[in-house]
Design a protein around this motif. Structure first.
Motif, PDB file in Angstrom:
ATOM      1  N   GLY A  39       0.813  -1.199   0.000  1.00  0.00           N
ATOM      2  CA  GLY A  39       0.000   0.000   0.000  1.00  0.00           C
ATOM      3  C   GLY A  39       0.848   1.250   0.000  1.00  0.00           C
ATOM      4  O   GLY A  39       2.075   1.189   0.090  1.00  0.00           O
ATOM      5  N   THR A  40       0.168   2.385  -0.078  1.00  0.00           N
ATOM      6  CA  THR A  40       0.832   3.686  -0.105  1.00  0.00           C
ATOM      7  C   THR A  40       0.475   4.446   1.164  1.00  0.00           C
ATOM      8  O   THR A  40      -0.700   4.534   1.526  1.00  0.00           O
ATOM      9  N   ILE A  41       1.475   4.990   1.819  1.00  0.00           N
ATOM     10  CA  ILE A  41       1.246   5.767   3.037  1.00  0.00           C
ATOM     11  C   ILE A  41       0.673   7.120   2.651  1.00  0.00           C
ATOM     12  O   ILE A  41       1.245   7.833   1.831  1.00  0.00           O
ATOM     13  N   VAL A  42      -0.477   7.463   3.243  1.00  0.00           N
ATOM     14  CA  VAL A  42      -1.121   8.736   2.945  1.00  0.00           C
ATOM     15  C   VAL A  42      -1.018   9.725   4.108  1.00  0.00           C
ATOM     16  O   VAL A  42      -1.200  10.921   3.910  1.00  0.00           O
ATOM     17  N   ALA A  43      -0.715   9.241   5.318  1.00  0.00           N
ATOM     18  CA  ALA A  43      -0.535  10.129   6.466  1.00  0.00           C
ATOM     19  C   ALA A  43       0.271   9.387   7.528  1.00  0.00           C
ATOM     20  O   ALA A  43       0.182   8.164   7.651  1.00  0.00           O
ATOM     21  N   ILE A  44       1.072  10.146   8.287  1.00  0.00           N
ATOM     22  CA  ILE A  44       1.861   9.543   9.364  1.00  0.00           C
ATOM     23  C   ILE A  44       1.712  10.373  10.635  1.00  0.00           C
ATOM     24  O   ILE A  44       1.415  11.561  10.578  1.00  0.00           O
ATOM     25  N   GLY A  45       1.943   9.710  11.762  1.00  0.00           N
ATOM     26  CA  GLY A  45       1.963  10.409  13.041  1.00  0.00           C
ATOM     27  C   GLY A  45       3.304  11.089  13.239  1.00  0.00           C
ATOM     28  O   GLY A  45       4.198  11.019  12.389  1.00  0.00           O
ATOM     29  N   ASN A  46       3.472  11.721  14.392  1.00  0.00           N
ATOM     30  CA  ASN A  46       4.710  12.438  14.689  1.00  0.00           C
ATOM     31  C   ASN A  46       5.796  11.547  15.272  1.00  0.00           C
ATOM     32  O   ASN A  46       6.890  12.011  15.543  1.00  0.00           O
ATOM     33  N   GLY A  47       5.503  10.277  15.494  1.00  0.00           N
ATOM     34  CA  GLY A  47       6.472   9.377  16.108  1.00  0.00           C
ATOM     35  C   GLY A  47       6.379   9.434  17.612  1.00  0.00           C
ATOM     36  O   GLY A  47       5.584  10.176  18.186  1.00  0.00           O
ATOM     37  N   LYS A  48       7.202   8.622  18.257  1.00  0.00           N
ATOM     38  CA  LYS A  48       7.259   8.599  19.714  1.00  0.00           C
ATOM     39  C   LYS A  48       8.521   9.320  20.168  1.00  0.00           C
ATOM     40  O   LYS A  48       9.463   9.485  19.389  1.00  0.00           O
ATOM     41  N   LYS A  49       8.540   9.702  21.418  1.00  0.00           N
ATOM     42  CA  LYS A  49       9.737  10.328  21.976  1.00  0.00           C
ATOM     43  C   LYS A  49      10.904   9.354  21.811  1.00  0.00           C
ATOM     44  O   LYS A  49      10.774   8.175  22.126  1.00  0.00           O
ATOM     45  N   ASP A  50      11.997   9.818  21.288  1.00  0.00           N
ATOM     46  CA  ASP A  50      13.204   9.015  21.038  1.00  0.00           C
ATOM     47  C   ASP A  50      13.025   7.964  19.949  1.00  0.00           C
ATOM     48  O   ASP A  50      13.874   7.103  19.780  1.00  0.00           O
ATOM     49  N   GLU A  51      11.882   7.967  19.230  1.00  0.00           N
ATOM     50  CA  GLU A  51      11.657   7.033  18.119  1.00  0.00           C
ATOM     51  C   GLU A  51      11.026   7.787  16.952  1.00  0.00           C
ATOM     52  O   GLU A  51       9.823   7.733  16.753  1.00  0.00           O
ATOM     53  N   PRO A  52      11.835   8.497  16.156  1.00  0.00           N
ATOM     54  CA  PRO A  52      11.268   9.219  15.016  1.00  0.00           C
ATOM     55  C   PRO A  52      10.744   8.256  13.958  1.00  0.00           C
ATOM     56  O   PRO A  52      11.179   7.104  13.873  1.00  0.00           O
ATOM     57  N   MET A  53       9.816   8.722  13.151  1.00  0.00           N
ATOM     58  CA  MET A  53       9.253   7.898  12.073  1.00  0.00           C
ATOM     59  C   MET A  53      10.312   7.692  10.989  1.00  0.00           C
ATOM     60  O   MET A  53      11.057   8.605  10.659  1.00  0.00           O
ATOM     61  N   THR A  54      10.359   6.479  10.438  1.00  0.00           N
ATOM     62  CA  THR A  54      11.327   6.179   9.383  1.00  0.00           C
ATOM     63  C   THR A  54      10.666   6.115   8.011  1.00  0.00           C
ATOM     64  O   THR A  54      11.353   6.015   7.008  1.00  0.00           O
ATOM     65  N   VAL A  55       9.336   6.156   7.964  1.00  0.00           N
ATOM     66  CA  VAL A  55       8.610   6.169   6.691  1.00  0.00           C
ATOM     67  C   VAL A  55       8.050   7.569   6.480  1.00  0.00           C
ATOM     68  O   VAL A  55       7.983   8.366   7.414  1.00  0.00           O
ATOM     69  N   LYS A  56       7.648   7.853   5.235  1.00  0.00           N
ATOM     70  CA  LYS A  56       7.087   9.173   4.944  1.00  0.00           C
ATOM     71  C   LYS A  56       5.870   9.027   4.043  1.00  0.00           C
ATOM     72  O   LYS A  56       5.669   7.966   3.438  1.00  0.00           O
TER      73      LYS A  56
END
Length: 92
Positions: A39-56
């Motif tokens: 699938g295709t990512i259409v929206a992401i969260g801000n990540g967790k503290k000390d765990e940034p998102m690696t997908v966009k």
């Protein structure tokens, strides 16, 4: 138009439809189609503290067959899941 902003490490994925035909042209009935795993990512969260998102947004991803929760927004089907449920990102 309303939008859904995932929280923390969650992503909103638009599944890529399953193949309608085999390579030889045989039409696959709905009952025999596998659940899409791509699938295709259409929206992401801000990540967790000390765990940034690696997908966009816009990434095409591979996820587990039973990953995520199916939701319907404005007549379209989506999956919302944790980033950890994503196995990989297609490149190229």
């Amino acid at each position: 138009m309303s939008t859904l902003k995932p929280l923390a490490d969650r992503v909103l994925v638009e599944p890529i439809p399953a193949e309608e035909k085999t390579a030889s042209g045989i039409i696959i009935p709905d009952a025999a189609k596998e659940k899409p795993l791509k699938g295709t990512i259409v929206a992401i969260g801000n990540g967790k503290k000390d765990e940034p998102m690696t997908v966009k947004e816009g990434d095409t991803v591979l996820y587990g067959q039973y990953s995520g929760t199916e939701i319907k927004l404005e007549g379209k089907n989506y999956l919302i899941m944790k980033e950890a449920d994503i196995y990989g990102v297609f490149q190229g």
